[in-house]
Write a protein that holds these residues in place. Sequence first.
Motif, PDB file in Angstrom:
ATOM      1  N   GLY A   1       0.793  -1.221   0.000  1.00 41.34           N
ATOM      2  CA  GLY A   1       0.000   0.000   0.000  1.00 41.34           C
ATOM      3  C   GLY A   1       0.819   1.261   0.000  1.00 41.34           C
ATOM      4  N   LEU A   2       2.116   1.168   0.347  1.00 40.72           N
ATOM      5  CA  LEU A   2       3.001   2.329   0.294  1.00 40.72           C
ATOM      6  C   LEU A   2       3.787   2.303  -1.015  1.00 40.72           C
ATOM      7  CD1 LEU A   2       4.337   2.579   3.952  1.00 40.72           C
ATOM      8  CD2 LEU A   2       2.303   3.616   2.940  1.00 40.72           C
ATOM      9  N   LEU A   3       4.157   3.478  -1.474  1.00 40.90           N
ATOM     10  CA  LEU A   3       4.629   3.612  -2.848  1.00 40.90           C
ATOM     11  C   LEU A   3       6.076   3.183  -3.056  1.00 40.90           C
ATOM     12  CD1 LEU A   3       2.989   7.059  -3.653  1.00 40.90           C
ATOM     13  CD2 LEU A   3       2.301   4.824  -4.536  1.00 40.90           C
ATOM     14  N   GLU A   4       6.884   3.194  -2.005  1.00 38.04           N
ATOM     15  CA  GLU A   4       8.309   2.929  -2.177  1.00 38.04           C
ATOM     16  C   GLU A   4       8.772   1.839  -1.237  1.00 38.04           C
ATOM     17  OE1 GLU A   4      12.629   5.305  -2.269  1.00 38.04           O
ATOM     18  OE2 GLU A   4      10.880   6.237  -1.333  1.00 38.04           O
ATOM     19  N   GLY A   5       9.491   0.878  -1.763  1.00 39.43           N
ATOM     20  CA  GLY A   5      10.135  -0.139  -0.955  1.00 39.43           C
ATOM     21  C   GLY A   5      11.624   0.125  -0.861  1.00 39.43           C
ATOM     22  N   ALA A   6      12.326  -0.768  -0.192  1.00 41.24           N
ATOM     23  CA  ALA A   6      13.753  -0.585   0.025  1.00 41.24           C
ATOM     24  C   ALA A   6      14.558  -1.017  -1.196  1.00 41.24           C
ATOM     25  CB  ALA A   6      14.203  -1.375   1.246  1.00 41.24           C
ATOM     26  N   ASP A   7      15.614  -0.245  -1.498  1.00 43.39           N
ATOM     27  CA  ASP A   7      16.517  -0.561  -2.601  1.00 43.39           C
ATOM     28  C   ASP A   7      17.891  -0.004  -2.252  1.00 43.39           C
ATOM     29  OD1 ASP A   7      17.911  -1.000  -4.908  1.00 43.39           O
ATOM     30  OD2 ASP A   7      16.708   0.338  -6.172  1.00 43.39           O
ATOM     31  N   ARG A   8      18.734  -0.824  -1.645  1.00 34.83           N
ATOM     32  CA  ARG A   8      20.044  -0.350  -1.183  1.00 34.83           C
ATOM     33  C   ARG A   8      21.015  -0.103  -2.336  1.00 34.83           C
ATOM     34  NH1 ARG A   8      22.833  -3.608   3.383  1.00 34.83           N
ATOM     35  NH2 ARG A   8      23.989  -1.639   3.674  1.00 34.83           N
ATOM     36  N   SER A   9      20.673  -0.547  -3.517  1.00 38.28           N
ATOM     37  CA  SER A   9      21.554  -0.294  -4.651  1.00 38.28           C
ATOM     38  C   SER A   9      21.490   1.159  -5.116  1.00 38.28           C
ATOM     39  CB  SER A   9      21.191  -1.215  -5.820  1.00 38.28           C
ATOM     40  OG  SER A   9      19.913  -0.871  -6.359  1.00 38.28           O
ATOM     41  N   ASP A  10      20.467   1.884  -4.669  1.00 30.37           N
ATOM     42  CA  ASP A  10      20.277   3.282  -5.040  1.00 30.37           C
ATOM     43  C   ASP A  10      20.553   4.155  -3.814  1.00 30.37           C
ATOM     44  OD1 ASP A  10      19.443   5.806  -5.763  1.00 30.37           O
ATOM     45  OD2 ASP A  10      17.498   5.179  -6.566  1.00 30.37           O
ATOM     46  N   PRO A  11      21.604   4.982  -3.833  1.00 29.80           N
ATOM     47  CA  PRO A  11      21.922   5.797  -2.651  1.00 29.80           C
ATOM     48  C   PRO A  11      20.864   6.827  -2.313  1.00 29.80           C
ATOM     49  CG  PRO A  11      23.277   6.446  -4.510  1.00 29.80           C
ATOM     50  CD  PRO A  11      22.561   5.205  -4.934  1.00 29.80           C
ATOM     51  N   ASN A  12      19.928   7.086  -3.217  1.00 27.36           N
ATOM     52  CA  ASN A  12      18.887   8.073  -2.964  1.00 27.36           C
ATOM     53  C   ASN A  12      17.513   7.436  -2.769  1.00 27.36           C
ATOM     54  OD1 ASN A  12      20.434  10.633  -3.211  1.00 27.36           O
ATOM     55  ND2 ASN A  12      20.869   9.811  -5.235  1.00 27.36           N
ATOM     56  N   ALA A  13      17.496   6.120  -2.544  1.00 33.76           N
ATOM     57  CA  ALA A  13      16.248   5.416  -2.268  1.00 33.76           C
ATOM     58  C   ALA A  13      16.210   5.005  -0.796  1.00 33.76           C
ATOM     59  CB  ALA A  13      16.128   4.185  -3.171  1.00 33.76           C
ATOM     60  N   ARG A  14      15.118   4.408  -0.400  1.00 32.48           N
ATOM     61  CA  ARG A  14      15.030   3.848   0.949  1.00 32.48           C
ATOM     62  C   ARG A  14      15.958   2.647   1.070  1.00 32.48           C
ATOM     63  NH1 ARG A  14      11.208   5.571   4.382  1.00 32.48           N
ATOM     64  NH2 ARG A  14       9.749   7.066   3.498  1.00 32.48           N
TER      65      ARG A  14
ATOM     66  N   VAL B   1      10.388  11.178  11.547  1.00 37.50           N
ATOM     67  CA  VAL B   1       9.890   9.798  11.511  1.00 37.50           C
ATOM     68  C   VAL B   1       8.460   9.720  10.983  1.00 37.50           C
ATOM     69  CG1 VAL B   1      11.434   9.078  13.367  1.00 37.50           C
ATOM     70  CG2 VAL B   1       9.121   9.894  13.928  1.00 37.50           C
ATOM     71  N   PHE B   2       7.870  10.843  10.580  1.00 39.15           N
ATOM     72  CA  PHE B   2       6.499  10.837  10.066  1.00 39.15           C
ATOM     73  C   PHE B   2       6.389   9.989   8.800  1.00 39.15           C
ATOM     74  CE2 PHE B   2       7.049  15.287  11.753  1.00 39.15           C
ATOM     75  CZ  PHE B   2       6.347  15.076  12.924  1.00 39.15           C
ATOM     76  N   GLU B   3       5.192   9.501   8.551  1.00 44.17           N
ATOM     77  CA  GLU B   3       4.944   8.812   7.293  1.00 44.17           C
ATOM     78  C   GLU B   3       5.299   9.733   6.132  1.00 44.17           C
ATOM     79  OE1 GLU B   3       1.012   6.663   6.028  1.00 44.17           O
ATOM     80  OE2 GLU B   3       1.089   8.639   5.046  1.00 44.17           O
ATOM     81  N   ASN B   4       6.078   9.207   5.191  1.00 46.07           N
ATOM     82  CA  ASN B   4       6.447   9.915   3.955  1.00 46.07           C
ATOM     83  C   ASN B   4       6.110   8.988   2.793  1.00 46.07           C
ATOM     84  OD1 ASN B   4       9.020  12.382   4.046  1.00 46.07           O
ATOM     85  ND2 ASN B   4       7.802  11.770   5.805  1.00 46.07           N
ATOM     86  N   ASP B   5       4.832   8.892   2.456  1.00 47.99           N
ATOM     87  CA  ASP B   5       4.401   7.977   1.394  1.00 47.99           C
ATOM     88  C   ASP B   5       4.499   8.684   0.047  1.00 47.99           C
ATOM     89  OD1 ASP B   5       3.453   5.783   0.067  1.00 47.99           O
ATOM     90  OD2 ASP B   5       1.347   6.124   0.579  1.00 47.99           O
ATOM     91  N   MET B   6       5.739   8.943  -0.356  1.00 49.25           N
ATOM     92  CA  MET B   6       6.012   9.638  -1.601  1.00 49.25           C
ATOM     93  C   MET B   6       6.440   8.633  -2.672  1.00 49.25           C
ATOM     94  SD  MET B   6       5.516  12.923  -0.909  1.00 49.25           S
ATOM     95  CE  MET B   6       6.537  13.965  -1.965  1.00 49.25           C
TER      96      MET B   6
ATOM     97  N   ARG C   1       1.956  14.419  -1.437  1.00 47.39           N
ATOM     98  CA  ARG C   1       1.013  13.312  -1.318  1.00 47.39           C
ATOM     99  C   ARG C   1       0.439  13.212   0.098  1.00 47.39           C
ATOM    100  NH1 ARG C   1       0.530  10.017  -5.598  1.00 47.39           N
ATOM    101  NH2 ARG C   1      -0.389   8.453  -4.234  1.00 47.39           N
ATOM    102  N   HIS C   2       0.600  14.265   0.876  1.00 51.62           N
ATOM    103  CA  HIS C   2      -0.100  14.325   2.159  1.00 51.62           C
ATOM    104  C   HIS C   2      -1.596  14.161   1.896  1.00 51.62           C
ATOM    105  CE1 HIS C   2      -1.709  15.816   5.941  1.00 51.62           C
ATOM    106  NE2 HIS C   2      -0.490  15.797   6.462  1.00 51.62           N
ATOM    107  N   TRP C   3      -2.267  13.494   2.803  1.00 52.37           N
ATOM    108  CA  TRP C   3      -3.682  13.193   2.559  1.00 52.37           C
ATOM    109  C   TRP C   3      -4.519  14.452   2.399  1.00 52.37           C
ATOM    110  CZ3 TRP C   3      -7.699  14.654   5.716  1.00 52.37           C
ATOM    111  CH2 TRP C   3      -7.390  15.042   7.031  1.00 52.37           C
ATOM    112  N   TRP C   4      -4.058  15.588   2.970  1.00 47.17           N
ATOM    113  CA  TRP C   4      -4.777  16.846   2.753  1.00 47.17           C
ATOM    114  C   TRP C   4      -4.871  17.198   1.275  1.00 47.17           C
ATOM    115  CZ3 TRP C   4      -1.071  19.774   6.458  1.00 47.17           C
ATOM    116  CH2 TRP C   4      -1.510  19.657   7.784  1.00 47.17           C
TER     117      TRP C   4
END
Length: 640
Positions: free
Chosen positions: A158-171, A199-204, A258-261
């Motif tokens: 349901g969240l847009l981004e998963g982890a990808d350590r191969s990319d220094p600018n990803a999660r 630590v807030f949700e950042n569903d970007m 993408r804040h719910w507001w």
Amino acid sequence: MHLLTPLTVRLRLALALLLLAPLGARAQAIDRVEPASWWVGMEHPELQVLVYGDDIGRARVEMDPYPGVRLDGATAVESPNYLFLALTVGEEARPGALTFRFRHPDGDLVRTYELKAREPMGPDGRGGAAGFTSADVIYLMMPDRFANGDVTNDSVAGLLEGADRSDPNARHGGDFAGVAERLGYLDALGLTALWFTPVFENDMTPEYGAYHGYAATDMYKVDPRFGTNEEFVDLVAAAHDRGLKVIMDMIHNHVGDRHWWMADPPTADWVHSYERYGQTNYAVATAVDPYASEVDHSGLVDGWFVAEMPDLNQDNELLAQYLLQNTVWWIETARIDGIRMDTYPFPDKDYMARWAEHVLAEYPDFNIVGEAWMYTVPHEAYWQRGFEAASGDGYDSHIPSVTDFPLMYAFRDAVAPENGEDGPERLYLTLSQDLLYPEPERLVTFLDNHDTVRFLSRVDEDDAALKMAYAVLMTTRGIPQVYYGTELGMANLDPALGDGSKRADMMGGWPGDERDAFTRAGRTDRENEILDYVTALTTWRRTADVVHHGQLTHFIPRDGVYVYVRHPAPDADGPGGADGGSVMVAVNAAAEARTLDLARFAERLDGYTTARDVVTGRSAPLGATLDVPARTALVLELSR
């Protein structure tokens, strides 16, 4: 703007069914209530409750009688899907459940709202709201880059981004569990406080890369890829159990797009218009410049930080109250000890002063540091409370602490190899301007942070420069902050990688890492040497009262050597009192050893007979001269 995903819709429907007690046909009309609960006994009796749901703005609201609580009104706004309830929770109110009745043309709803009892903060309670002072050493970390203790939350459905350590600018998957597993490592460094980037949700979207946390999409929820709200509360409690304070990073200037507001803003002026103001001009001096044009000033405060970060309009009273309460809610819920407020000069400064005053009235021992990335001392000093008499415009920010960016640049200049003997002069001149700060001892000092090039990369990866600067950081005035990895001599990755180059993972924080830098066996000889140096100074500083509270006398640098003494105030009591010890620091930035004639420093050395090297532990008589090796800082405890 974005559309709700089917999963989000199903979750909202399920939540409504669980929490609503329907009286009519519209059983699923309320999706959100924020804050979800509140407390009795607050310093500020006013409470605003945001209610969000399909067409809820058409409802007439009634509250069942409740002693000490009054419903003052309900405000409908441009979007028909919001209602803002205004309540007064008086001193006589007791914990319990309020009952709200939403009378809607299509059917009625009943919603209960919990008022909780406040639990004591501080040492007599479960910790929290203790503030941070010059007795502390703060460790700044990005949770995503520190350690991954729970691989099951690296990617969340349901969240847009998963982890990808191969990319220094990803999660990369770092989380609260990883931090909790390594609290012992942090404690052993001699630290006293932890600062987490938001630590807030950042569903970007993955293209944006919101691992850093500065693009909130829900301000009442931690990011599920870090853990849950409950896990964050438990992490804070575990830190407190070790004597570590926790500082939370907040942002009231902007949110993520993408804040719910943003799918359904309450009002047209909830955020500033991107079409009108575009991206901010980043000209932070215009926030304090008495000659600034209106177009330049509004370009700073009303423009969006980046195109993915809508700029919040704190002139909207409903939004302002929402932000005030969100801060208080996190302090009460997580029992944090302080706040670092991001991009402090960028929002409406009158709102920011109101916010700080509100928080500190509620929690008198609390501390706030405002990130004011200013390049000169006068511009920095403007943002510390108490400067209003000198500011010219009478502005008082009410915040106790600000980030000392001018000193950050001076640290680098003082020890950079290319500056040689001339370097220390920069440090001396910057500190000599402390007369402009109302409380220089409250400034947060640092060599680098998550937004800057790492210190070691600024000084040509010269370990001697890092050690010299670290010694000054631990002994000069202020509240020192250490960026994660500095204790291991971490440098930037390839600059072409962008921000990710400054934010490498801590080696050993992930299952399968080739080595574990959290252990001595897993570190290189160089890393262990630097960590031993850092640990010696930081653990010593924990009990160095004269460094926490003493005065500072410095001497004009000569031949590349800068000398200063931390000494007790004449009327001080206790171990660091007038008869206690002093600390002498001698920084030799030159490429050759120097021998100092100590007669020059007699005003601060008279009566002292012995010097103990804090790093090596060796003691020696204090004679007529002192040898300072090349590219070295000596930190000497003086005793009589």
